[in-house]
Each structure stands twice: as structure tokens, then as C-alpha cells.
Design a protein around this motif. Structure first.
Motif, mmCIF file in Angstrom:
data_model
loop_
_atom_site.group_PDB
_atom_site.id
_atom_site.type_symbol
_atom_site.label_atom_id
_atom_site.label_comp_id
_atom_site.label_asym_id
_atom_site.label_seq_id
_atom_site.Cartn_x
_atom_site.Cartn_y
_atom_site.Cartn_z
ATOM 1 N N GLU A 104 -5.333 7.074 0.680
ATOM 2 C CA GLU A 104 -5.510 8.247 -0.182
ATOM 3 C C GLU A 104 -4.783 9.470 0.384
ATOM 4 O O GLU A 104 -4.296 10.315 -0.353
ATOM 5 C CB GLU A 104 -7.011 8.563 -0.341
ATOM 6 N N MET A 105 -4.757 9.537 1.722
ATOM 7 C CA MET A 105 -4.047 10.641 2.370
ATOM 8 C C MET A 105 -2.535 10.454 2.214
ATOM 9 O O MET A 105 -1.777 11.425 2.099
ATOM 10 C CB MET A 105 -4.406 10.652 3.854
ATOM 11 N N LEU A 106 -2.122 9.188 2.176
ATOM 12 C CA LEU A 106 -0.706 8.861 2.181
ATOM 13 C C LEU A 106 0.024 9.442 0.969
ATOM 14 O O LEU A 106 1.091 10.037 1.098
ATOM 15 C CB LEU A 106 -0.543 7.337 2.220
ATOM 16 N N HIS A 107 -0.574 9.282 -0.214
ATOM 17 C CA HIS A 107 0.168 9.793 -1.373
ATOM 18 C C HIS A 107 0.214 11.324 -1.394
ATOM 19 O O HIS A 107 1.138 11.917 -1.940
ATOM 20 C CB HIS A 107 -0.316 9.191 -2.702
ATOM 21 N N VAL A 108 -0.775 11.944 -0.764
ATOM 22 C CA VAL A 108 -0.744 13.415 -0.668
ATOM 23 C C VAL A 108 0.408 13.843 0.251
ATOM 24 O O VAL A 108 1.162 14.774 -0.062
ATOM 25 C CB VAL A 108 -2.099 13.962 -0.140
ATOM 26 N N LEU A 109 0.550 13.127 1.363
ATOM 27 C CA LEU A 109 1.634 13.451 2.305
ATOM 28 C C LEU A 109 3.003 13.221 1.665
ATOM 29 O O LEU A 109 3.909 14.042 1.799
ATOM 30 C CB LEU A 109 1.504 12.602 3.582
ATOM 31 N N ILE A 110 3.127 12.105 0.949
ATOM 32 C CA ILE A 110 4.423 11.804 0.309
ATOM 33 C C ILE A 110 4.734 12.864 -0.755
ATOM 34 O O ILE A 110 5.866 13.329 -0.874
ATOM 35 C CB ILE A 110 4.427 10.378 -0.288
ATOM 36 N N GLU A 111 3.707 13.246 -1.481
ATOM 37 C CA GLU A 111 3.888 14.259 -2.526
ATOM 38 C C GLU A 111 4.388 15.573 -1.913
ATOM 39 O O GLU A 111 5.319 16.199 -2.422
ATOM 40 C CB GLU A 111 2.541 14.473 -3.203
ATOM 41 N N LYS A 112 3.756 15.962 -0.814
ATOM 42 C CA LYS A 112 4.184 17.204 -0.147
ATOM 43 C C LYS A 112 5.623 17.080 0.344
ATOM 44 O O LYS A 112 6.408 18.024 0.244
ATOM 45 C CB LYS A 112 3.277 17.490 1.065
ATOM 46 N N ILE A 142 0.851 -1.205 0.000
ATOM 47 C CA ILE A 142 0.000 0.000 0.000
ATOM 48 C C ILE A 142 0.882 1.248 0.000
ATOM 49 O O ILE A 142 0.630 2.213 -0.733
ATOM 50 C CB ILE A 142 -0.932 -0.008 1.235
ATOM 51 N N ALA A 143 1.930 1.193 0.799
ATOM 52 C CA ALA A 143 2.846 2.339 0.858
ATOM 53 C C ALA A 143 3.563 2.525 -0.476
ATOM 54 O O ALA A 143 3.721 3.654 -0.950
ATOM 55 C CB ALA A 143 3.863 2.130 1.974
ATOM 56 N N LEU A 144 3.977 1.420 -1.094
ATOM 57 C CA LEU A 144 4.647 1.514 -2.392
ATOM 58 C C LEU A 144 3.688 2.102 -3.430
ATOM 59 O O LEU A 144 4.085 2.946 -4.240
ATOM 60 C CB LEU A 144 5.151 0.133 -2.841
ATOM 61 N N GLY A 145 2.423 1.673 -3.363
ATOM 62 C CA GLY A 145 1.415 2.228 -4.271
ATOM 63 C C GLY A 145 1.287 3.734 -4.087
ATOM 64 O O GLY A 145 1.235 4.495 -5.062
ATOM 65 N N ALA A 146 1.253 4.164 -2.838
ATOM 66 C CA ALA A 146 1.127 5.599 -2.558
ATOM 67 C C ALA A 146 2.336 6.364 -3.076
ATOM 68 O O ALA A 146 2.210 7.455 -3.642
ATOM 69 C CB ALA A 146 0.972 5.816 -1.051
ATOM 70 N N LEU A 147 3.509 5.770 -2.898
ATOM 71 C CA LEU A 147 4.738 6.417 -3.375
ATOM 72 C C LEU A 147 4.709 6.559 -4.900
ATOM 73 O O LEU A 147 5.013 7.627 -5.445
ATOM 74 C CB LEU A 147 5.965 5.583 -2.940
ATOM 75 N N ILE A 148 4.301 5.493 -5.580
ATOM 76 C CA ILE A 148 4.246 5.532 -7.048
ATOM 77 C C ILE A 148 3.214 6.567 -7.508
ATOM 78 O O ILE A 148 3.478 7.354 -8.423
ATOM 79 C CB ILE A 148 3.930 4.124 -7.611
ATOM 80 N N ALA A 191 5.545 14.474 8.512
ATOM 81 C CA ALA A 191 4.139 14.083 8.395
ATOM 82 C C ALA A 191 3.987 12.637 8.830
ATOM 83 O O ALA A 191 4.945 11.866 8.811
ATOM 84 C CB ALA A 191 3.674 14.244 6.954
ATOM 85 N N ARG A 192 2.769 12.289 9.266
ATOM 86 C CA ARG A 192 2.504 10.898 9.637
ATOM 87 C C ARG A 192 1.220 10.448 8.939
ATOM 88 O O ARG A 192 0.261 11.226 8.842
ATOM 89 C CB ARG A 192 2.360 10.773 11.152
ATOM 90 N N GLY A 193 1.269 9.232 8.448
ATOM 91 C CA GLY A 193 0.074 8.670 7.828
ATOM 92 C C GLY A 193 -0.052 7.214 8.220
ATOM 93 O O GLY A 193 0.744 6.705 9.016
ATOM 94 N N THR A 194 -1.062 6.553 7.695
ATOM 95 C CA THR A 194 -1.191 5.115 7.928
ATOM 96 C C THR A 194 -1.465 4.441 6.599
ATOM 97 O O THR A 194 -1.861 5.090 5.630
ATOM 98 C CB THR A 194 -2.350 4.765 8.896
ATOM 99 N N VAL A 195 -1.301 3.121 6.580
ATOM 100 C CA VAL A 195 -1.626 2.418 5.335
ATOM 101 C C VAL A 195 -3.144 2.273 5.184
ATOM 102 O O VAL A 195 -3.633 2.015 4.088
ATOM 103 C CB VAL A 195 -0.926 1.037 5.238
ATOM 104 N N TYR A 196 -3.887 2.462 6.278
ATOM 105 C CA TYR A 196 -5.347 2.469 6.142
ATOM 106 C C TYR A 196 -5.777 3.705 5.361
ATOM 107 O O TYR A 196 -6.596 3.636 4.453
ATOM 108 C CB TYR A 196 -6.024 2.452 7.524
#
Lengths: 388, 277
Positions: B182-190, B30-36, B174-179
Motif C-alpha cells: 500500500e505504501m509502494l503505490h504512494v511512493l511511485i505516485e510521488k 506486486i510491484a506491477l500492481g502498485a505501478l498500475i 524513495a525505498r519501499g518493499t513488496v510487503y
């Protein structure tokens, strides 16, 4: 109005300058094209970092002081993977800390130069005194099967030229190269005339000549050294400390594992003759040959010359390359001599290597000193006298 | 073609031998997906991305993606990343670590990277345990929990990764979760866009080790726990200490502009070169 006489600066190539070994290593590295240095303060190597901090930004290079020696070698490997010639310098305790990432650099075939200015050890040991007790650590310090190139310097002039050679070997064979200096050479100031840049042979790593889609990052080439693309060159590939196949991906296939280790050994062993550097002094007709390296080779040369003046047939084989161990050169003097003396500032590390290749049972006499002082010419001469 | 299929085709390596090493239900994918997704959305050229990792389950991430990828040694990924970034400043250098990797063996490098403020993005997958070696306690294993090396319950207190790195001087945390995928990729992007050192702590689950040892249920149960215990930074500001007792915050924890190492070193070069003239 009087005008001050122009003092020679470090940038004049023709005029002699007075510098110490640590400064000469920096000059050699910069001449070889080193543009990245990461290090951590440690006696007696610190002046290398200090000089790099002054010199590199002037050349658009980068100096960084990291949080420890582990981080320093990590940054050096990262910079080299990104295309720069990179170096770090340390002493015993720092060298111990670097061993894991040194292994990573062997495994991933990242060219870099690591200087260990040897001091007494183990542990904090004798920080301001010379030693040669890290020779076997330089060969075998990191875990696992690996080949290593280890060079020893014995003068300011050596510090310059051997550092250039170290970078050339690192780039040519895609491997870390270790330079062993010691506290005596590091802090002895000597007259030095810097060779003209044009006179130096500088080797750069081979880059891929094929388009990215054809690039095989760990290909088994004729020489065993695959071309190396830098991160950002458009050749996206994987680098890992796991044993990998020729595409760089981890493998547990025994054929691929064997092929990997074979190539790693072959790329150095097949070219050992060109890596193994020595200096022969009066060895042709010598009855007694001294085998020495580093600062002790200086004392040995003086003792040899004193002996010759007195009519004794004594020679010196100075080892510049410690590993791959210059067997042929050592065997040659073992065959010709009635006895061999190996003076070292340790319990006897290179003397063990000499014994290993001694097939003709030539007497091998050790001369060891480990009290934090350089072995003097007199001590070596006395030993020659005993043996005669 | 659905976006996911498109992204798989574009970013995963075709010549890599799959399957991957992660257990079914793991949060690493899930995290890899968010990163991509974040890199895709930012429109970066794959040639300019360097994905660096240490050792551990999450650190196997780089091998699957078609970037410049570097799988280093345990705990020291940030040191390699430092060399890469200084050698080629135009590269986007992203570092993936686990909680044991980043906080135990690599803790020193992490705080110094944060303080130095080089343009790096660190992503820490925090699953409170050493997964790959089989369930030993990590610096983020909570007090009283069980691991294979704390079989009579853990007696140390846990690090709070994000707060530690704020204190260490990072510009963006920033902190996120794999749950909250959708928020995760926004945080990674920032985080990737932020000049200077940025950190994204990702709360994830190891149902195979931590979950089994502590009766936390399946991966689904553990993700539900993330859902129930995560509170956005904005919402947390309106809550009492009592209400926040067993909760953790998600979102941007700190975002400030600080001097960036690379820019500062450019000034050093100018000063050095002026002194030469």
C-alpha cells in the motif's frame, strides 16, 4: 565609414563555403531533417558532435553529450522511436561499444544513422590517422543474423549528399544505416556549394494509416517494411530486442521466428539494386579496373586519370554502397577487365568481397596500406604499371 | 467489480499471450500492481505513458501492460528513456530495472541519469541476485551470502542503491518493499509526479534463487523478513545506530528541487536562437 564585405555564411545556399567532411556530415544530416544527436567525444569524429551542439538548438532540435557511446546510441534509438530523425557519430573504440545497441536497432527496425569516422585500430590504435579497417565490423560487428546498409564517403560533397541518402534509406527501410568516413575526409577542407533545399529528395518513415486498434506494428507488408508509429501517437505497442511476432510480442514459435528473419532479410535484399550505389569512371573499355571506396577512391581517380593521359586503358569503380555488397556492378567490371586492383587502408577487407563474387577468375591484385597514411595516387599508378 | 479486476481489464494487454514468466510467489507482480494503481490514481492517459525496461526478470514487466512499452538491452534502459523524453517531453517515461541491470552493467547510466536530472522515473527491483540467469551474485548481494558464482560465500560488499543515487544528485529517492504494497503505490505516485529524476528502490525477494541458496525460506518467510527489518524514515530518525543495525529505511529518503535538464535545454535553445538573430 567603410562597410565590411558580407562574408558568405553557412546559410547561403548559393555561395561556395570552405568546410571539412565532419561539418558537411552535419549539414547533410540537418538538411535530411535530423533533429536529435547524442554523442561522446572521440577523435577524429568530435567535430560532428561540436557542430551539432551549435546547430541543433537553433533548429529546435536536441543535442546531448552522453556518458559514453553505448548511451549515445541508446538515446538515438529512443528519440527515433519517439518520431525524430536521429544520429550519432563516433570512431573505432566507440563503434565497438555501440555494436550491441546497433543490433537492437536492427532487431526492432528503428531508423537511425551512425557515422564511423575510421581511424587506425584495434584498440586505441592511431587516433589521428586514417584507416579503412572497420569495413567488416560495419557489416558484421553486432552478433546474430542481420542485413546492413553501409555507405562510404570520399569527399566533402559526398559527406553532405550521402548523409542525406543515409537518412532516406534508414527511414525507407526502417533500419540503421552506417556511414563510413575516415580521418582524411573528416579533416580535409574543400569548397562546397550547398544544394538548394528544394532540390533534395527527403524521405520520411511511413506512419500507420489505420486506427490504433487495427495497427499491427511488425506486420509483413508487401515491401517487408511495416509502418512505424511513434511513442505518444496513440498506437500503444511493444518493442523488444527478443525475436517477436508481428504484434511485437516475444515468440519462440519456429514458424514465427522464420517469418521474422525472412522479412528482415527480404526488406533489404529485394531492394538491393536501389541501395547499391557506385560511380563508374572510364570503366567501359578498361583493361585494368581499380575498385576503391572512401578517401582512397580519390587517389584512385587521380591515378586513373594519369594512366589515361599516358594512353593506358584504366578505369575506376568507386563503391559508395559497401553493403549490401554491389555484386552486379563488381561482376560487371570483373567480366570486362583483364585485372582488377583493390587498394585499401587495411589488410584487405573489400578485396575479399571482390574475390567472393569473382566467378570468372579475373586476377585480383590487392594494394594494402596500414601505416596510418593515405594510399597515394603514385602508389596506385605504380601498381597499374606493374600489372600492365 | 473489485478494483483489481477493473485495473486488470483496463491496463493489462488482452492480446498478450499469458502466463507471465515470473515464478509463483515472486514480488514483481506486486510491484506491477502498485505501478498500475499509481498511474490509475494519477489519471494519466495510457497513450502518454512509456514503460522502458532493461534485461532480467523484472524487466519483463512492460510486455504485459497496455502502455507504450520498450524492452531494451541489459543495463541501458535509461539511455533509451533519455532519448524518448528529450524527443517527446510530454510523455511520462518510467524505467524498470533490476539490481544487476541498474547497478552492475547499467551503473554508469544510472548515476549520470540522476546527475542530469531529466524528468524520468526509475524503479529498481532489488532482490539481491541475478534471478533470470540462475542465481549469480549482484552488486547488492550482501557480504557472506551465497550465490552460484560465490559458492564459498560472497566476499564483496553490497551497494546501497538509494544512498548512492542520493549522492549522485537525484532530486527524489524513495525505498519501499513488496510487503508494504500500500505504501509502494504512494511512493511511485510521488516519484512520477516529481519534476526531475526520481528513483524508487523496491526491496523484493527471490525465494527461488537467493532464498534457496541462503536458506531464507519461502516467499512468505522472505516477505516477513521485509516486514521485520523495514523501518520508516520518520521512525528511524528517533532510533539509535545500535537499534538500526540490521534494519533498512522505507519511505521518502530525499526530496529536493533541482534544475531540470529539459528546462535548462529550453534556455539553451533560446540562447542559440537569439545568437542567430
Amino acid at each position: 565609414m567603410t562597410q565590411k564585405a558580407k562574408m558568405p555564411t553557412k546559410n547561403d545556399t548559393s555561395k561556395p563555403i570552405l568546410i571539412h567532411g565532419n561539418q558537411a556530415i552535419v549539414e547533410g544530416a540537418l538538411a535530411a531533417g535530423c533533429r536529435f544527436f547524442a554523442g561522446y567525444p572521440i577523435t577524429p569524429a568530435t567535430e560532428i558532435a561540436e557542430s551539432m551542439a551549435v546547430r541543433l538548438p537553433k533548429l529546435d532540435g536536441t543535442f546531448i553529450q552522453m556518458e559514453d557511446e553505448i548511451a549515445s546510441l541508446g538515446a538515438v534509438v529512443g528519440a527515433s522511436l519517439s518520431g525524430l530523425k536521429a544520429m550519432t557519430a563516433t570512431s573505432g573504440p566507440g563503434f565497438s561499444l555501440m555494436q550491441e545497441i546497433l543490433g537492437f536497432a536492427y532487431m526492432t527496425e528503428v531508423p537511425c544513422v551512425l557515422v564511423n569516422v575510421m581511424r587506425g585500430g584495434p584498440s586505441t590504435g592511431l587516433p589521428t590517422h586514417p584507416s579503412q579497417a572497420d569495413v567488416m565490423q560495419a557489416r558484421w560487428g553486432t552478433h546474430g543474423n542481420h542485413t546492413s546498409i553501409v555507405l562510404a564517403v570520399s569527399s566533402v560533397a559526398d559527406c553532405f549528399s550521402i548523409t542525406v541518402t543515409a537518412f532516406n534509406l534508414a527511414e525507407k527501410f526502417r533500419t540503421p544505416v552506417i556511414i563510413l568516413s575516415d580521418e582524411v575526409i573528416a579533416h580535409t577542407r574543400e569548397r562546397f556549394i550547398r544544394p538548394a533545399a528544394e532540390s533534395l529528395e527527403i524521405i520520411n518513415r511511413v506512419k500507420p494509416a489505420v486506427p490504433p486498434e487495427w495497427y499491427i506494428p511488425y506486420e509483413d507488408t508487401v515491401r517487408g517494411v511495416p509502418p512505424m508509429a511513434a511513442f505518444g501517437d496513440g498506437y500503444r505497442y511493444h518493442v523488444t530486442g527478443l525475436v517477436h511476432d508481428m504484434h511485437g510480442f516475444p515468440t519462440e514459435n519456429q514458424d514465427e521466428i522464420r517469418a521474422f528473419y525472412k522479412r528482415m532479410g527480404r526488406k533489404i535484399s529485394h531492394y538491393a539494386a536501389e541501395i547499391q550505389m557506385v560511380n563508374n569512371f572510364y570503366t567501359d573499355d578498361a583493361d585494368i579496373t581499380i575498385i576503391a571506396y572512401g578517401s582512397v577512391a580519390r587517389s584512385a581517380l587521380q591515378a586513373t586519370e594519369t594512366a589515361r593521359e599516358k594512353g593506358f586503358k584504366v578505369g575506376l569503380l568507386q563503391l559508395i554502397t559497401l553493403f549490401p555488397f554491389p555484386c552486379r556492378h563488381v561482376e560487371n567490371v570483373l567480366h570486362k577487365s583483364k585485372a582488377v586492383i583493390v587498394p585499401e587502408m587495411n589488410f584487405g577487407q573489400i578485396s575479399q568481397e571482390v574475390k567472393r563474387v569473382n566467378s570468372r577468375q579475373c586476377p585480383i591484385i590487392r594494394l594494402n596500406r596500414y601505416d596510418g597514411n593515405l594510399i597515394t595516387p603514385d602508389e596506385i599508378f605504380e601498381k597499374i604499371h606493374e600489372v600492365l | 467489480m473489485p478494483l483489481t479486476t477493473h485495473l486488470v481489464h483496463q491496463y493489462l494487454r488482452h492480446d498478450k499471450k499469458f502466463p507471465h514468466v515470473w515464478c509463483p510467489g515472486c514480488g514483481n507482480g506486486i510491484a506491477l500492481g502498485a505501478l498500475i494503481r499509481s498511474i490509475h490514481h494519477l489519471g494519466y492517459n495510457r497513450d502518454d505513458i512509456v514503460l522502458v525496461s532493461g534485461i532480467g526478470c523484472s524487466s519483463r514487466m512492460p510486455v504485459y501492460v497496455d502502455f507504450n512499452t520498450l524492452h531494451t538491452v541489459h543495463g541501458r534502459a535509461l539511455t533509451f528513456a533519455t532519448g524518448i523524453k528529450l524527443a517527446r517531453p510530454h510523455l511520462k517515461v518510467i524505467v524498470i530495472m533490476g539490481d544487476g541491470d541498474a547497478m552492475a552493467i547499467g551503473g554508469n547510466h544510472l548515476i549520470h541519469a540522476a546527475r542530469r536530472n531529466l524528468n524520468l522515473t526509475a524503479i529498481i527491483m532489488n532482490n539481491n541476485i541475478y534471478g533470470m540467469t540462475g542465481g549469480q551474485h549482484s552488486p547488492t548481494t550482501p557480504y557472506g551470502m551465497r550465490s552460484t558464482t560465490s559458492p564459498y560465500n560472497h566476499i564483496e560488499r553490497a551497494f546501497n542503491i538509494s544512498e548512492l543515487i542520493v549522492t549522485a544528485g537525484a532530486g527524489f529517492v524513495a525505498r519501499g518493499t513488496v510487503y508494504h504494497a500500500e505504501m509502494l503505490h504512494v511512493l511511485i505516485e510521488k516519484a512520477i509526479q516529481k519534476p526531475g529524476f526520481s528513483l524508487v528502490e523496491i526491496i523484493t525477494h527471490c525465494h527461488i534463487q537467493y532464498g534457496k541458496l541462503n536458506q531464507k525460506g519461502t516467499h512468505i518467510d522472505m516477505m516477513k523478513w521485509q516486514k521485520d527489518h523495514a523501518v520508516t524514515v520518520e521512525k528511524a530518525q528517533k532510533m539509535t545506530i545500535e537499534e538500526l543495525k540490521d534494519k533498512f529505511t522505507i519511505g521518502v529518503i530525499t526530496d529536493q528541487n533541482l534544475p531540470i535538464y529539459y528546462d535548462e535545454y529550453e534556455k539553451v535553445k533560446q540562447r542559440a536562437q537569439l545568437s542567430e538573430k
